[in-house]
Every structure is written in structure tokens, then in C-alpha cells.
Design a protein around this motif. Structure first.
Motif, PDB file in Angstrom:
ATOM      1  N   GLN A  54       2.877  -5.800 -14.573  1.00 18.82           N
ATOM      2  CA  GLN A  54       1.903  -4.982 -13.719  1.00 18.82           C
ATOM      3  C   GLN A  54       0.643  -4.559 -14.379  1.00 18.82           C
ATOM      4  OE1 GLN A  54       2.908  -0.772 -12.813  1.00 18.82           O
ATOM      5  NE2 GLN A  54       2.072  -1.119 -10.605  1.00 18.82           N
ATOM      6  N   VAL A  55       0.908  -4.171 -15.543  1.00 18.84           N
ATOM      7  CA  VAL A  55      -0.265  -3.589 -16.418  1.00 18.84           C
ATOM      8  C   VAL A  55      -1.020  -4.920 -16.756  1.00 18.84           C
ATOM      9  CG1 VAL A  55      -0.980  -3.075 -18.754  1.00 18.84           C
ATOM     10  CG2 VAL A  55       0.613  -1.745 -17.446  1.00 18.84           C
ATOM     11  N   GLY A  56      -0.269  -6.073 -17.021  1.00 18.74           N
ATOM     12  CA  GLY A  56      -1.099  -7.443 -17.467  1.00 18.74           C
ATOM     13  C   GLY A  56      -1.915  -8.101 -16.220  1.00 18.74           C
ATOM     14  N   HIS A  57      -1.495  -7.851 -15.227  1.00 17.48           N
ATOM     15  CA  HIS A  57      -1.709  -8.862 -14.000  1.00 17.48           C
ATOM     16  C   HIS A  57      -2.169  -7.878 -12.619  1.00 17.48           C
ATOM     17  CE1 HIS A  57      -0.738 -12.651 -15.535  1.00 17.48           C
ATOM     18  NE2 HIS A  57       0.217 -11.916 -16.488  1.00 17.48           N
ATOM     19  N   GLY A  58      -1.754  -6.523 -12.720  1.00 16.05           N
ATOM     20  CA  GLY A  58      -2.175  -5.847 -11.722  1.00 16.05           C
ATOM     21  C   GLY A  58      -3.645  -5.630 -11.180  1.00 16.05           C
ATOM     22  N   GLY A  80       3.932 -13.223 -19.475  1.00 14.42           N
ATOM     23  CA  GLY A  80       2.588 -13.082 -18.718  1.00 14.42           C
ATOM     24  C   GLY A  80       1.648 -14.034 -19.361  1.00 14.42           C
ATOM     25  N   ALA A  81       1.987 -14.544 -20.589  1.00 13.40           N
ATOM     26  CA  ALA A  81       1.186 -15.364 -21.300  1.00 13.40           C
ATOM     27  C   ALA A  81       1.286 -16.793 -21.061  1.00 13.40           C
ATOM     28  CB  ALA A  81       1.055 -14.961 -22.804  1.00 13.40           C
ATOM     29  N   LEU A  82       2.702 -16.940 -20.411  1.00 10.68           N
ATOM     30  CA  LEU A  82       2.986 -18.262 -20.410  1.00 10.68           C
ATOM     31  C   LEU A  82       2.541 -18.974 -18.971  1.00 10.68           C
ATOM     32  CD1 LEU A  82       6.691 -18.111 -21.530  1.00 10.68           C
ATOM     33  CD2 LEU A  82       4.857 -18.976 -22.786  1.00 10.68           C
ATOM     34  N   ASP A  83       2.400 -20.234 -19.218  1.00  7.15           N
ATOM     35  CA  ASP A  83       2.158 -20.832 -17.788  1.00  7.15           C
ATOM     36  C   ASP A  83       3.477 -21.257 -17.351  1.00  7.15           C
ATOM     37  OD1 ASP A  83       1.579 -22.693 -15.633  1.00  7.15           O
ATOM     38  OD2 ASP A  83       0.018 -23.854 -16.822  1.00  7.15           O
ATOM     39  N   LEU A  84       3.849 -20.225 -16.487  1.00  8.38           N
ATOM     40  CA  LEU A  84       5.475 -20.371 -15.987  1.00  8.38           C
ATOM     41  C   LEU A  84       5.554 -21.650 -15.022  1.00  8.38           C
ATOM     42  CD1 LEU A  84       6.199 -16.606 -15.679  1.00  8.38           C
ATOM     43  CD2 LEU A  84       6.928 -18.250 -17.241  1.00  8.38           C
ATOM     44  N   GLU A  85       4.559 -21.879 -14.261  1.00  2.00           N
ATOM     45  CA  GLU A  85       4.661 -23.072 -13.410  1.00  2.00           C
ATOM     46  C   GLU A  85       5.026 -24.057 -14.304  1.00  2.00           C
ATOM     47  OE1 GLU A  85       1.782 -23.265  -9.875  1.00  2.00           O
ATOM     48  OE2 GLU A  85       0.530 -22.011 -11.502  1.00  2.00           O
ATOM     49  N   LYS A  86       4.452 -24.329 -15.311  1.00  2.00           N
ATOM     50  CA  LYS A  86       4.828 -25.723 -16.062  1.00  2.00           C
ATOM     51  C   LYS A  86       6.105 -25.539 -16.785  1.00  2.00           C
ATOM     52  CE  LYS A  86       0.161 -27.190 -16.700  1.00  2.00           C
ATOM     53  NZ  LYS A  86      -0.902 -27.682 -17.710  1.00  2.00           N
ATOM     54  N   ASN A 103       1.105 -18.736 -10.715  1.00  2.00           N
ATOM     55  CA  ASN A 103       1.735 -18.280 -11.849  1.00  2.00           C
ATOM     56  C   ASN A 103       2.184 -16.979 -11.888  1.00  2.00           C
ATOM     57  OD1 ASN A 103       2.417 -19.324 -14.495  1.00  2.00           O
ATOM     58  ND2 ASN A 103       1.297 -17.454 -15.004  1.00  2.00           N
ATOM     59  N   THR A 104       1.328 -16.008 -10.975  1.00  2.00           N
ATOM     60  CA  THR A 104       1.606 -14.619 -10.624  1.00  2.00           C
ATOM     61  C   THR A 104       2.851 -14.448 -10.040  1.00  2.00           C
ATOM     62  OG1 THR A 104      -0.842 -14.015 -10.655  1.00  2.00           O
ATOM     63  CG2 THR A 104       0.668 -12.548  -9.889  1.00  2.00           C
ATOM     64  N   GLN A 105       2.859 -15.295  -8.867  1.00  2.00           N
ATOM     65  CA  GLN A 105       4.109 -15.210  -7.829  1.00  2.00           C
ATOM     66  C   GLN A 105       5.420 -15.379  -8.732  1.00  2.00           C
ATOM     67  OE1 GLN A 105       1.939 -17.771  -5.121  1.00  2.00           O
ATOM     68  NE2 GLN A 105       3.003 -16.584  -3.505  1.00  2.00           N
ATOM     69  N   VAL A 106       5.272 -16.513  -9.629  1.00  2.00           N
ATOM     70  CA  VAL A 106       6.357 -16.984 -10.415  1.00  2.00           C
ATOM     71  C   VAL A 106       6.775 -15.794 -11.393  1.00  2.00           C
ATOM     72  CG1 VAL A 106       7.516 -18.647 -12.093  1.00  2.00           C
ATOM     73  CG2 VAL A 106       5.998 -19.389 -10.148  1.00  2.00           C
ATOM     74  N   LEU A 107       5.885 -15.186 -11.962  1.00  3.08           N
ATOM     75  CA  LEU A 107       5.917 -14.122 -13.088  1.00  3.08           C
ATOM     76  C   LEU A 107       6.720 -12.875 -12.411  1.00  3.08           C
ATOM     77  CD1 LEU A 107       5.347 -12.983 -15.830  1.00  3.08           C
ATOM     78  CD2 LEU A 107       3.153 -12.321 -15.003  1.00  3.08           C
ATOM     79  N   PHE A 108       6.096 -12.494 -11.267  1.00  3.41           N
ATOM     80  CA  PHE A 108       6.869 -11.240 -10.769  1.00  3.41           C
ATOM     81  C   PHE A 108       8.218 -11.607 -10.123  1.00  3.41           C
ATOM     82  CE2 PHE A 108       2.347  -9.473 -11.377  1.00  3.41           C
ATOM     83  CZ  PHE A 108       2.382  -8.481 -10.885  1.00  3.41           C
ATOM     84  N   ALA A 109       8.432 -12.817  -9.611  1.00  2.00           N
ATOM     85  CA  ALA A 109       9.785 -13.065  -9.245  1.00  2.00           C
ATOM     86  C   ALA A 109      10.705 -13.219 -10.501  1.00  2.00           C
ATOM     87  CB  ALA A 109       9.577 -14.070  -8.503  1.00  2.00           C
ATOM     88  N   LEU A 110      10.281 -13.527 -11.563  1.00  2.00           N
ATOM     89  CA  LEU A 110      11.031 -13.558 -12.807  1.00  2.00           C
ATOM     90  C   LEU A 110      11.511 -12.068 -13.291  1.00  2.00           C
ATOM     91  CD1 LEU A 110      12.648 -15.523 -14.639  1.00  2.00           C
ATOM     92  CD2 LEU A 110      10.435 -15.747 -16.023  1.00  2.00           C
ATOM     93  N   LEU A 132       7.790  -8.519  -5.193  1.00  2.00           N
ATOM     94  CA  LEU A 132       7.718  -9.643  -4.420  1.00  2.00           C
ATOM     95  C   LEU A 132       6.458  -9.425  -3.511  1.00  2.00           C
ATOM     96  CD1 LEU A 132      11.477 -10.633  -4.020  1.00  2.00           C
ATOM     97  CD2 LEU A 132       9.807 -11.781  -5.528  1.00  2.00           C
ATOM     98  N   LEU A 133       6.430  -8.198  -2.866  1.00  2.00           N
ATOM     99  CA  LEU A 133       5.183  -7.915  -2.019  1.00  2.00           C
ATOM    100  C   LEU A 133       3.933  -7.973  -2.501  1.00  2.00           C
ATOM    101  CD1 LEU A 133       4.518  -6.638   0.848  1.00  2.00           C
ATOM    102  CD2 LEU A 133       4.901  -4.737  -0.068  1.00  2.00           C
ATOM    103  N   PHE A 134       3.917  -7.272  -3.726  1.00  2.00           N
ATOM    104  CA  PHE A 134       2.610  -7.460  -4.450  1.00  2.00           C
ATOM    105  C   PHE A 134       2.202  -8.726  -4.628  1.00  2.00           C
ATOM    106  CE2 PHE A 134       0.282  -6.800  -8.428  1.00  2.00           C
ATOM    107  CZ  PHE A 134      -1.126  -6.342  -7.656  1.00  2.00           C
TER     108      PHE A 134
END
Length: 214
Positions: free
Chosen positions: A15-19, A172-178, A190-197, A81-83
Motif C-alpha cells: 500500500q505504501v509503495g503503490h498507493g 513491489g520491486a519485481l515485474d511480477l507479470e514476467k 503488475n499492481t493487480q498481481v502484486l495486491f492479489a499476491l 482486490l477492490l483497490f
């Protein structure tokens, strides 16, 4: 018992990193983003005392604290997930159509009011629901751990705070999609994947806490 604190801190870290960036992408003016961060102090002032009183009077077979920890976990995962999906949900509800109807050809000028509203709700909901876990979790320690081990338990809490922040910041620093090889057909960023994770980590750590904190 303390591992759930790691999951909580992962959620805080993402949240702090991407909010702030996510709120700005949804259309919130930069000078108003700081107001959204009032959610943290407000939730601490309102939720923790309220949940504390309610849990003291709880008579569930799961104990006084566990029902609130479980409920808070479900609500926090939902808020994450909502955010992170506020933009797509806003478009599903009609964001962008107003500008197109008016004849605008500039996509950036499209209305995103619905997505922004969902994002702000999710942002506040996230802070408030995390408090519903954090307060009872700390109190659970004093309920079930012998008094002479309280200092050791608090030390483990502090350790889990650091581990959670480190893990959340690293993710948060990773390209989680890849990294996770997310199929392109899913149309997620990437944000959706990160928050789901983060939601998955939280649910896993809370499940361990509830299952083994007897």
C-alpha cells in the motif's frame, strides 16, 4: 502466532509503495493524495478501541480474538482486490463513456470518477480492516502466552514486522507479470498481481496463526 504480523506488514508495504501512484492514475489530484493517507491515523483511533471492546465481550467457540482476526483478514483481502482493480471496475461501470459521448477523442480526458471512488473506498477500507486484525492479534498474544514470555513474543512481532516490510517491498520491486508468467489474456497489470499476491500472503499467514495458536 506472530507470523500473521508478517502478512499484515506485506499489505502495508504494498500500500505504501503503490498507493499514492495508483490513486493518481485513477485521477486523484496530487495535492489531495495526502488526504487519503488520513485513513491510517483515523483507523487506529476508531477501529482498534472499538474492536478491543467488542472482542473482550465475544463468546465465540473460536475464542475472543480469532473471529475478529478472521473477519479482518477476509475484509482486508477484499479491500486489496477492490483497490487494485478500481480502474477496470470503474470502466465496467461506465468510466470513459461520458467523454466519448461528448465527442472527446482524448482518452486521458475520459471520466474516471467511478474508478476513483472505488479506489478511495478500497484505500480507506484497507486501513480500517487491517486494524481489525492487528489489534486482536496483539491481544491474542497476551491471552494465550505465559506472562514471562510476553517480551519474547513482542520481540517476534517486531521481527515479523521487519520481515513483512522487506518481503512486501521486494515483491513491489519485481515485474511480477514476467516472474509469475501471467497469461496476457488475463489483461491484468503488475499492481493487480502484486495486491492479489499480498492478499494471498495475508490469508496464508492468518490461517497459520489461527490454526496453530492454541
Amino acid at each position: 502466532l506472530t507470523v500473521a504480523m508478517c502478512g499484515i506488514q506485506v499489505c502495508y508495504a504494498v500500500q505504501v509503495g503503490h498507493g499514492s501512484a495508483s490513486l493518481e492514475m485513477l485521477g486523484m489530484p496530487t495535492h489531495l493524495v495526502s488526504i487519503a493517507w488520513l485513513a491510517g491515523p483515523l483507523s487506529g483511533m476508531i477501529v482498534q478501541p472499538l474492536i478491543g471492546v467488542m472482542s473482550d465481550k465475544c463468546t465465540s467457540r473460536l475464542g475472543r480474538r480469532r473471529p475478529f482476526i478472521i473477519a479482518g483478514c477476509v475484509l482486508t483481502a477484499s479491500a486489496l482486490l477492490l483497490f487494485s482493480n478500481a480502474g477496470p471496475l470503474g470502466r465496467m461501470l461506465g468510466d470513459g463513456r461520458d467523454a466519448l459521448t461528448a465527442g472527446s477523442v482524448d482518452e486521458s480526458s475520459s471520466s474516471s470518477s467511478r474508478g476513483l471512488l472505488l479506489g478511495v473506498v478500497g484505500f480507506f477500507f484497507l486501513d480500517f480492516s487491517i486494524q481489525a486484525i492487528q489489534g486482536p492479534l496483539r491481544t491474542l498474544l497476551t491471552d494465550i502466552v505465559p506472562e514471562h514470555q510476553h517480551a519474547q513474543g513482542n520481540a517476534y512481532f517486531a521481527l515479523m514486522v521487519g520481515v513483512g516490510n522487506l518481503l512486501g517491498s521486494w515483491l513491489g520491486a519485481l515485474d511480477l507479470e514476467k516472474v509469475l508468467r501471467v497469461p496476457a489474456k488475463w489483461h491484468v497489470d503488475n499492481t493487480q498481481v502484486l495486491f492479489a499476491l499480498a492478499a494471498l500472503v495475508l490469508c496464508s499467514t492468518v490461517a497459520l496463526c489461527v490454526a496453530f495458536s492454541d
